[in-house]
Motif scaffolding. Structure first.
Motif, PDB file in Angstrom:
ATOM      1  N   TRP A  79       0.836  -1.208   0.000  1.00 28.55           N
ATOM      2  CA  TRP A  79       0.000   0.000   0.000  1.00 28.55           C
ATOM      3  C   TRP A  79       0.868   1.253   0.000  1.00 28.55           C
ATOM      4  CZ3 TRP A  79      -5.175   0.413  -0.648  1.00 28.55           C
ATOM      5  CH2 TRP A  79      -5.738   1.668  -0.432  1.00 28.55           C
ATOM      6  N   PHE A 134      -5.712  10.174   6.176  1.00 24.34           N
ATOM      7  CA  PHE A 134      -5.234   9.057   5.350  1.00 24.34           C
ATOM      8  C   PHE A 134      -3.927   9.378   4.618  1.00 24.34           C
ATOM      9  CE2 PHE A 134     -10.007   8.805   5.166  1.00 24.34           C
ATOM     10  CZ  PHE A 134     -10.127   7.810   6.134  1.00 24.34           C
ATOM     11  N   SER A 188      -1.327   5.380   7.953  1.00 25.74           N
ATOM     12  CA  SER A 188      -2.136   6.394   7.271  1.00 25.74           C
ATOM     13  C   SER A 188      -2.758   7.383   8.267  1.00 25.74           C
ATOM     14  CB  SER A 188      -3.224   5.708   6.442  1.00 25.74           C
ATOM     15  OG  SER A 188      -2.647   4.797   5.523  1.00 25.74           O
ATOM     16  N   LYS A 229      -4.591   0.286  -7.023  1.00 25.38           N
ATOM     17  CA  LYS A 229      -5.226  -0.390  -5.889  1.00 25.38           C
ATOM     18  C   LYS A 229      -5.388  -1.874  -6.190  1.00 25.38           C
ATOM     19  CE  LYS A 229      -5.769   3.800  -4.293  1.00 25.38           C
ATOM     20  NZ  LYS A 229      -5.492   4.582  -5.508  1.00 25.38           N
ATOM     21  N   VAL A 352      -8.609  -2.508   0.925  1.00 24.07           N
ATOM     22  CA  VAL A 352      -8.497  -2.163  -0.496  1.00 24.07           C
ATOM     23  C   VAL A 352      -9.882  -2.114  -1.128  1.00 24.07           C
ATOM     24  CG1 VAL A 352      -7.367  -2.709  -2.674  1.00 24.07           C
ATOM     25  CG2 VAL A 352      -6.292  -3.402  -0.519  1.00 24.07           C
ATOM     26  N   HIS A 355     -11.801   1.087  -0.620  1.00 23.80           N
ATOM     27  CA  HIS A 355     -11.292   2.367  -1.121  1.00 23.80           C
ATOM     28  C   HIS A 355     -12.186   2.916  -2.229  1.00 23.80           C
ATOM     29  CE1 HIS A 355      -8.507   5.377  -2.748  1.00 23.80           C
ATOM     30  NE2 HIS A 355      -7.923   5.326  -1.561  1.00 23.80           N
ATOM     31  N   THR A 357     -11.687   4.473  -4.951  1.00 22.02           N
ATOM     32  CA  THR A 357     -11.318   4.318  -6.361  1.00 22.02           C
ATOM     33  C   THR A 357     -11.697   2.957  -6.942  1.00 22.02           C
ATOM     34  OG1 THR A 357      -9.099   3.617  -5.705  1.00 22.02           O
ATOM     35  CG2 THR A 357      -9.406   5.963  -6.193  1.00 22.02           C
TER      36      THR A 357
END
Length: 384
Positions: A79, A134, A188, A229, A352, A355, A357
């Motif tokens: 990540w 984040f 993060s 990602k 993930v 997320h 995106t």
């Protein structure tokens, strides 16, 4: 800087070091500094950076496979690498008037688009204030890229486009806010900036918006944010299936005299997980390469092509998570043991999938576009 090996091989060469420090990263809730330094010295953070900005400028498929390789060793390390690749590749080209800040190959940058701070015009530049969430890898970075709105005499600067304010340590403060289950080692945390003045030269273009001849800057922004990602998901899922196979070869479940590998539910689980992972991976890499070839040929990437790619990326994040869930279920209580790698992998891969995106909601939006309707979500509506 020239390297004798391609990025994927350099990533694989770091597996031992990454695994050695993975538990420390998890415990300290930040990527171990030796791992961050190794990623920097291996040039991996900069593989998507234009070559005239101290980068390697490799193609999207190589980026995905490199992130995948590191994520196989540790999800949090993968990540951090993914975020570094995005930051250098999409923000770094904007350092036109402050190139000296990133000339040293050991420099690591971090950034956040999760909040928008304020940049007020003053003599000599802008005064920056804000708090950003984040900010993965912030403990290992010396430069923070803060998303800001510009103001002049307390009025928004015409145009309404956010910029990045570039700040060096010690002009930003890390707040201990990353108290989570998955991706704990990504570090993060929040970053806060209070009344710091930066010169005009350190106010740069928003993510992916710098005018630059590199074809990577012509690759659709939403697609680029999504495929990185997926690289993390692919690596974690691959590691989880491999960990399950190793477990199945040695474990004899309670109340039976058969090893796990001899039980039918284990056969079904590993088969379904394997084919789900491989199908996701194959489609994303195929479509990424097709878009890349269109970009190289200066062809317009159609809305339907972007929609299909977003669907593939969101489905891959979901599919990889489902593959891990499948083998964890078959592994029994071992997958809930803090001392077994499956426990952490199950936590990490869910992050993930969550997320923005690669969220599953984009599958519906992509389907709208395939049927000729307008998209409604930011990834396909605003970032294409």
């Amino acid at each position: 800087m020239a390297f004798s090996q391609p990025p994927v091989q350099r990533a694989v060469a770091l597996h031992g070091l990454i695994r050695q420090h993975a538990d420390d990263s998890e415990r300290q809730r930040r990527l171990h500094p030796e791992v961050a330094q190794a990623l920097a010295k291996s040039g991996l953070y900069r593989i998507a950076m234009p070559s005239d900005f101290f980068g390697e400028e490799v193609d999207p498929v190589t980026q995905i496979r490199t992130i995948e390789a590191v994520s196989k060793a540790d999800g949090s390390a993968g990540w951090n690498l993914m975020i570094g690749i995005e930051s250098f590749g999409l923000i770094g080209p904007g350092f036109k008037e402050c190139r000296e800040l990133i000339e040293d190959p050991d420099v690591v940058i971090c950034g956040s688009t999760a909040a928008v701070g304020r940049a007020d015009r003053v003599d000599g530049g802008y005064r920056i204030n804000g708090q950003w969430q984040f900010v993965s890898g912030c403990h290992n970075a010396t430069i923070f890229c803060a998303t800001v709105s510009l103001f002049d005499n307390d009025e928004p600067v015409p145009g309404g486009i956010n910029r990045y304010a570039i700040l060096e340590l010690p002009d930003w403060e890390i707040l201990d806010t990353w108290h989570v289950g998955g991706m704990r080692g990504s570090g993060s945390h929040d970053v806060r900036v209070t009344d710091v003045v930066v010169p005009q030269t350190r106010i740069v273009a928003p993510i992916g918006a710098t005018a630059h001849p590199s074809p990577l800057l012509r690759f659709p922004l939403a697609a680029r944010l999504a495929y990185n990602k997926v690289g993390v998901s692919l690596g974690i899922a691959r590691a989880a299936i491999d960990a399950f196979v190793e477990l199945a070869e040695g474990k004899t479940p309670r109340f039976t005299n058969k090893k796990l590998r001899d039980r039918s539910h284990a056969h079904i689980a590993v088969a379904e997980a394997e084919v789900r992972l491989r199908a996701c991976r194959a489609l994303v890499l195929e479509l990424a390469e097709a878009i890349w070839q269109a970009v190289l040929a200066d062809e317009v990437v159609s809305g339907k092509t972007r929609a299909l790619f977003q669907i593939a990326c969101s489905d891959a994040a979901r599919g990889c998570s489902e593959a891990v869930d499948r083998v964890c279920e078959a592994a029994g209580t071992t997958a809930n043991d803090l001392n077994h790698p499956l426990e952490r992998m199950a936590r990490d891969i869910r992050v993930v999938r969550q997320h923005l995106t690669v969220a599953a909601l984009h599958i519906e939006d992509g389907g709208r576009m395939l049927l000729g309707l307008e998209p409604q979500q930011a990834m396909l509506k605003n970032l294409g």
